[in-house]
Structure formats: structure tokens, C-alpha cells
Design a protein around this motif. Structure first.
Motif, mmCIF file in Angstrom:
data_model
loop_
_atom_site.group_PDB
_atom_site.id
_atom_site.type_symbol
_atom_site.label_atom_id
_atom_site.label_comp_id
_atom_site.label_asym_id
_atom_site.label_seq_id
_atom_site.Cartn_x
_atom_site.Cartn_y
_atom_site.Cartn_z
ATOM 1 N N VAL A 12 -62.824 -59.092 -41.266
ATOM 2 C CA VAL A 12 -62.933 -60.508 -40.950
ATOM 3 C C VAL A 12 -63.885 -61.160 -41.934
ATOM 4 O O VAL A 12 -64.787 -60.507 -42.461
ATOM 5 C CB VAL A 12 -63.425 -60.693 -39.488
ATOM 6 N N GLN A 13 -63.685 -62.437 -42.191
ATOM 7 C CA GLN A 13 -64.573 -63.167 -43.089
ATOM 8 C C GLN A 13 -65.851 -63.562 -42.346
ATOM 9 O O GLN A 13 -65.859 -63.715 -41.125
ATOM 10 C CB GLN A 13 -63.887 -64.412 -43.625
ATOM 11 N N LEU A 86 -69.857 -63.855 -37.241
ATOM 12 C CA LEU A 86 -70.131 -62.566 -37.869
ATOM 13 C C LEU A 86 -70.713 -62.731 -39.268
ATOM 14 O O LEU A 86 -70.374 -63.669 -40.004
ATOM 15 C CB LEU A 86 -68.857 -61.734 -37.927
ATOM 16 N N LYS A 87 -71.587 -61.792 -39.609
ATOM 17 C CA LYS A 87 -72.261 -61.789 -40.901
ATOM 18 C C LYS A 87 -71.926 -60.492 -41.639
ATOM 19 O O LYS A 87 -71.616 -59.474 -40.986
ATOM 20 C CB LYS A 87 -73.772 -61.865 -40.691
ATOM 21 N N PRO A 88 -72.025 -60.479 -42.955
ATOM 22 C CA PRO A 88 -71.775 -59.225 -43.684
ATOM 23 C C PRO A 88 -72.650 -58.069 -43.198
ATOM 24 O O PRO A 88 -72.199 -56.918 -43.197
ATOM 25 C CB PRO A 88 -72.102 -59.609 -45.127
ATOM 26 N N GLU A 89 -73.848 -58.356 -42.761
ATOM 27 C CA GLU A 89 -74.737 -57.300 -42.274
ATOM 28 C C GLU A 89 -74.308 -56.727 -40.926
ATOM 29 O O GLU A 89 -74.893 -55.738 -40.453
ATOM 30 C CB GLU A 89 -76.190 -57.778 -42.200
ATOM 31 N N GLN A 116 -65.095 -42.701 -30.263
ATOM 32 C CA GLN A 116 -64.946 -42.236 -31.652
ATOM 33 C C GLN A 116 -65.344 -43.295 -32.664
ATOM 34 O O GLN A 116 -65.510 -42.988 -33.839
ATOM 35 C CB GLN A 116 -63.507 -41.781 -31.907
ATOM 36 N N GLY A 117 -65.482 -44.527 -32.214
ATOM 37 C CA GLY A 117 -65.910 -45.609 -33.087
ATOM 38 C C GLY A 117 -64.754 -46.413 -33.647
ATOM 39 O O GLY A 117 -63.636 -45.920 -33.787
ATOM 40 N N THR A 118 -65.040 -47.663 -33.972
ATOM 41 C CA THR A 118 -64.069 -48.540 -34.615
ATOM 42 C C THR A 118 -64.776 -49.307 -35.722
ATOM 43 O O THR A 118 -65.900 -49.781 -35.545
ATOM 44 C CB THR A 118 -63.407 -49.486 -33.591
ATOM 45 N N GLN A 119 -64.108 -49.408 -36.877
ATOM 46 C CA GLN A 119 -64.736 -50.014 -38.052
ATOM 47 C C GLN A 119 -64.651 -51.535 -37.980
ATOM 48 O O GLN A 119 -63.571 -52.095 -37.739
ATOM 49 C CB GLN A 119 -64.051 -49.525 -39.324
ATOM 50 N N VAL A 120 -65.773 -52.178 -38.226
ATOM 51 C CA VAL A 120 -65.834 -53.633 -38.368
ATOM 52 C C VAL A 120 -66.363 -53.925 -39.761
ATOM 53 O O VAL A 120 -67.444 -53.448 -40.133
ATOM 54 C CB VAL A 120 -66.745 -54.263 -37.303
ATOM 55 N N THR A 121 -65.606 -54.695 -40.525
ATOM 56 C CA THR A 121 -66.006 -55.065 -41.871
ATOM 57 C C THR A 121 -66.004 -56.581 -41.991
ATOM 58 O O THR A 121 -64.988 -57.216 -41.714
ATOM 59 C CB THR A 121 -65.072 -54.454 -42.918
ATOM 60 N N VAL A 122 -67.139 -57.135 -42.388
ATOM 61 C CA VAL A 122 -67.283 -58.580 -42.527
ATOM 62 C C VAL A 122 -67.472 -58.886 -44.006
ATOM 63 O O VAL A 122 -68.452 -58.445 -44.620
ATOM 64 C CB VAL A 122 -68.462 -59.110 -41.715
ATOM 65 N N SER A 123 -66.551 -59.641 -44.562
ATOM 66 C CA SER A 123 -66.616 -59.983 -45.984
ATOM 67 C C SER A 123 -67.347 -61.311 -46.181
ATOM 68 O O SER A 123 -67.268 -62.202 -45.338
ATOM 69 C CB SER A 123 -65.214 -60.058 -46.572
ATOM 70 N N SER A 124 -68.019 -61.416 -47.302
ATOM 71 C CA SER A 124 -68.792 -62.638 -47.575
ATOM 72 C C SER A 124 -67.963 -63.646 -48.327
ATOM 73 O O SER A 124 -66.868 -63.379 -48.781
ATOM 74 C CB SER A 124 -70.040 -62.276 -48.388
#
Length: 124
Positions: A12-13, A86-89, A116-124
Motif C-alpha cells: 500500500v502507498q 500508513l507510513k513506510p516505517e 505465521q505472520g502476514t507481510q505489510v509493505t508501505v511504499s513512500s
């Protein structure tokens, strides 16, 4: 014993939102206090938020207060994490966890079961 399965992660951005879910099976879900933790690459696992058995009490890390909301639906055996602004951090693997002990602990050792976890990626 309880099994936990997270879902809802993704890319997500910055400024966007995601909603994570954690579905539980096994022993009575309402017997467990629940929490969310996260772990970024090269960093230790850190507390994000927690919720009491009935959902009446919630606890947040300062870094997410006002942006994230934890909730639970005991009829559906599911705990949710709504993440806004959401923030990149915030990029990390997010884990849900279940504890038979008192709610609200920020210490990972308190929790008895983990997903087991789920990945969250925040793009800048």
C-alpha cells in the motif's frame, strides 16, 4: 491449543489503509486476550496493540496510537487490525498472538500462541 491464521497484508502507498484479520480455531476464542506484533527486517519483534477477552479494553504502542484500531468478533473467532494513515516505517511482518494470561501485555513472552505472520509493505 489454538491455531491462528493472519490475512489481509499487502502493498500500500503511504497514507493508505489496510485491514488485517486473524482467524482462530481450537479452544474457546473468548478465553484468550489477543495481540498484534510486528517485525521489520533486522529488527526485533515489537508490540503493536492488544485487546481484552471481551474487547472492552484496548492497548496501543505510541507509534500507532490514533492510526491503528484493534477489534474482535468472538462470534467469528476473529481479531482485526485496522491500519490507517500508513507510513513506510510500518513496513513489517505482522503477527497475531493469543494469551491465556491478563490482557494488554507488550511482552511477546506473555503470549502462548502465534500465527505465521502476514507481510505489510508501505511504499513512500
Amino acid at each position: 491449543q489454538v491455531q491462528l491464521v493472519e490475512s489481509g497484508g499487502g502493498l500500500v502507498q503511504a497514507g493508505g489503509s489496510l485491514r488485517l484479520s486473524c482467524a482462530a480455531s481450537g479452544r474457546t476464542f473468548s478465553s484468550y486476550a489477543m495481540g498484534w506484533f510486528r517485525q521489520a527486517p533486522g529488527k526485533e519483534r515489537e508490540f503493536v496493540t492488544a485487546i481484552s477477552w471481551s474487547g472492552g479494553s484496548t492497548y496501543y504502542a505510541d507509534s500507532v496510537k490514533g492510526r491503528f484500531t484493534i477489534s474482535r468478533d468472538n462470534a467469528k473467532n476473529t481479531v482485526y487490525l485496522q491500519m490507517n494513515s500508513l507510513k513506510p516505517e510500518d513496513t513489517a511482518v505482522y503477527y497475531c498472538a493469543a494469551a491465556l494470561g491478563p490482557p494488554g501485555s507488550s511482552w511477546a513472552g506473555t503470549y502462548d500462541y502465534w500465527g505465521q505472520g502476514t507481510q505489510v509493505t508501505v511504499s513512500s
